[in-house]
Design an enzyme around this catalytic site. Structure first.
Site, PDB file in Angstrom:
ATOM      1  N   ASN A  85       0.829  -1.190   0.000  1.00 52.95           N
ATOM      2  CA  ASN A  85       0.000   0.000   0.000  1.00 52.95           C
ATOM      3  C   ASN A  85       0.871   1.251   0.000  1.00 52.95           C
ATOM      4  O   ASN A  85       2.098   1.188   0.119  1.00 52.95           O
ATOM      5  CB  ASN A  85      -0.958  -0.020   1.193  1.00 52.95           C
ATOM      6  CG  ASN A  85      -2.261   0.687   0.901  1.00 52.95           C
ATOM      7  OD1 ASN A  85      -2.299   1.648   0.152  1.00 52.95           O
ATOM      8  ND2 ASN A  85      -3.331   0.209   1.507  1.00 52.95           N
ATOM      9  N   HIS A 115      23.204  -0.267  11.789  1.00 54.36           N
ATOM     10  CA  HIS A 115      24.376   0.604  11.882  1.00 54.36           C
ATOM     11  C   HIS A 115      25.269   0.133  13.026  1.00 54.36           C
ATOM     12  O   HIS A 115      24.832  -0.560  13.938  1.00 54.36           O
ATOM     13  CB  HIS A 115      23.943   2.055  12.091  1.00 54.36           C
ATOM     14  CG  HIS A 115      23.138   2.564  10.936  1.00 54.36           C
ATOM     15  ND1 HIS A 115      23.725   2.935   9.745  1.00 54.36           N
ATOM     16  CD2 HIS A 115      21.810   2.731  10.776  1.00 54.36           C
ATOM     17  CE1 HIS A 115      22.784   3.311   8.909  1.00 54.36           C
ATOM     18  NE2 HIS A 115      21.605   3.205   9.509  1.00 54.36           N
ATOM     19  N   GLY A 142      -0.717  -1.405   8.822  1.00 54.13           N
ATOM     20  CA  GLY A 142      -0.198  -0.082   8.534  1.00 54.13           C
ATOM     21  C   GLY A 142       0.777   0.417   9.583  1.00 54.13           C
ATOM     22  O   GLY A 142       0.611   0.195  10.772  1.00 54.13           O
ATOM     23  N   THR A 165      10.912  -7.066  16.144  1.00 57.36           N
ATOM     24  CA  THR A 165      12.339  -7.186  16.430  1.00 57.36           C
ATOM     25  C   THR A 165      12.823  -8.637  16.411  1.00 57.36           C
ATOM     26  O   THR A 165      14.021  -8.875  16.440  1.00 57.36           O
ATOM     27  CB  THR A 165      12.658  -6.579  17.809  1.00 57.36           C
ATOM     28  OG1 THR A 165      11.933  -7.304  18.803  1.00 57.36           O
ATOM     29  CG2 THR A 165      12.294  -5.099  17.863  1.00 57.36           C
ATOM     30  N   ARG A 180       4.774  -8.682  20.183  1.00 54.35           N
ATOM     31  CA  ARG A 180       4.648  -9.920  20.958  1.00 54.35           C
ATOM     32  C   ARG A 180       3.426 -10.685  20.468  1.00 54.35           C
ATOM     33  O   ARG A 180       2.449 -10.089  19.995  1.00 54.35           O
ATOM     34  CB  ARG A 180       4.553  -9.628  22.448  1.00 54.35           C
ATOM     35  CG  ARG A 180       3.291  -8.891  22.812  1.00 54.35           C
ATOM     36  CD  ARG A 180       3.316  -8.283  24.205  1.00 54.35           C
ATOM     37  NE  ARG A 180       2.082  -7.592  24.518  1.00 54.35           N
ATOM     38  CZ  ARG A 180       1.658  -6.471  23.965  1.00 54.35           C
ATOM     39  NH1 ARG A 180       2.354  -5.895  23.029  1.00 54.35           N
ATOM     40  NH2 ARG A 180       0.518  -5.928  24.328  1.00 54.35           N
TER      41      ARG A 180
END
Length: 185
Positions: A85, A115, A142, A165, A180
């Site tokens: 989208n 980084h 979204g 993550t 989670r």
């Protein structure tokens, strides 16, 4: 033998993103993205022609709404029927594979680059690229963010605004920051 920064990036090693060859690839991607984002919708169709040619692979019926941004494009692989989208950003310093039938909501962000943790390394432009894989028939809500090295399993749902993550198992729903598991199907 000298290894180029592009080869280091592709090999999952620390590389310097401040590099002429990598910059030339980013310029080519920016040109293709500019064309895609600037074409009238009826003329663009599912994807601007330069962007389609740039991507690593595009399945039948894959569609990218404008605006869109990617870092290189050549590391992005879309399965059949994938839908991105408006406002999606994919920093594809490593391969990003999105399985067939997967839907990305507006403003989803996928980051493959990490980084350096030391300020001196960041100042030197050091990055390491980790791939992202999203299985078939997943739904990414979204404004979700998927970080480097993460896999999202087949049929998984990532809630809107989630920051992913860690790997997401197949057929689960994850929400929050950090994301989670809230349901398993």
């Amino acid at each position: 033998m000298t290894t180029s920064e592009r080869m280091k990036m592709a090999g999952g090693e620390w590389y310097t993103c401040i590099d002429d060859e990598l910059e030339a690839l980013r310029v080519a991607a920016r040109d293709a993205v500019f064309e895609h984002n600037g074409l009238p919708p009826r003329q663009r169709g599912n994807m601007g022609p330069a962007l389609r040619a740039l991507l690593g692979g595009v399945g039948e019926g894959a569609r990218i709404e404008a605006p869109f941004h990617c870092a290189y494009g050549l590391n992005l692989f879309l399965g059949d029927g994938v839908f991105l989208n408006a406002g999606c950003t994919i920093l594809d310093t490593a391969p990003v594979r999105i399985g067939k039938g997967t839907l990305l909501g507006p403003n989803v962000q996928i980051y493959c680059a990490e980084h350096h943790r030391e300020a001196s390394g960041r100042l030197a432009g050091l990055e390491i690229a980790r791939p992202v894989t999203i299985g078939d028939n997943a739904w990414i809500g979204g404004s979700a963010v998927i970080l480097a090295g993460v896999s999202v399993g087949e049929g998984a749902i990532v809630g809107a605004g989630a920051v992913v993550t860690r790997d997401v198992p197949a057929n689960t729903t994850v929400v929050g920051n950090p994301a989670r598991v809230v349901t398993r199907r």
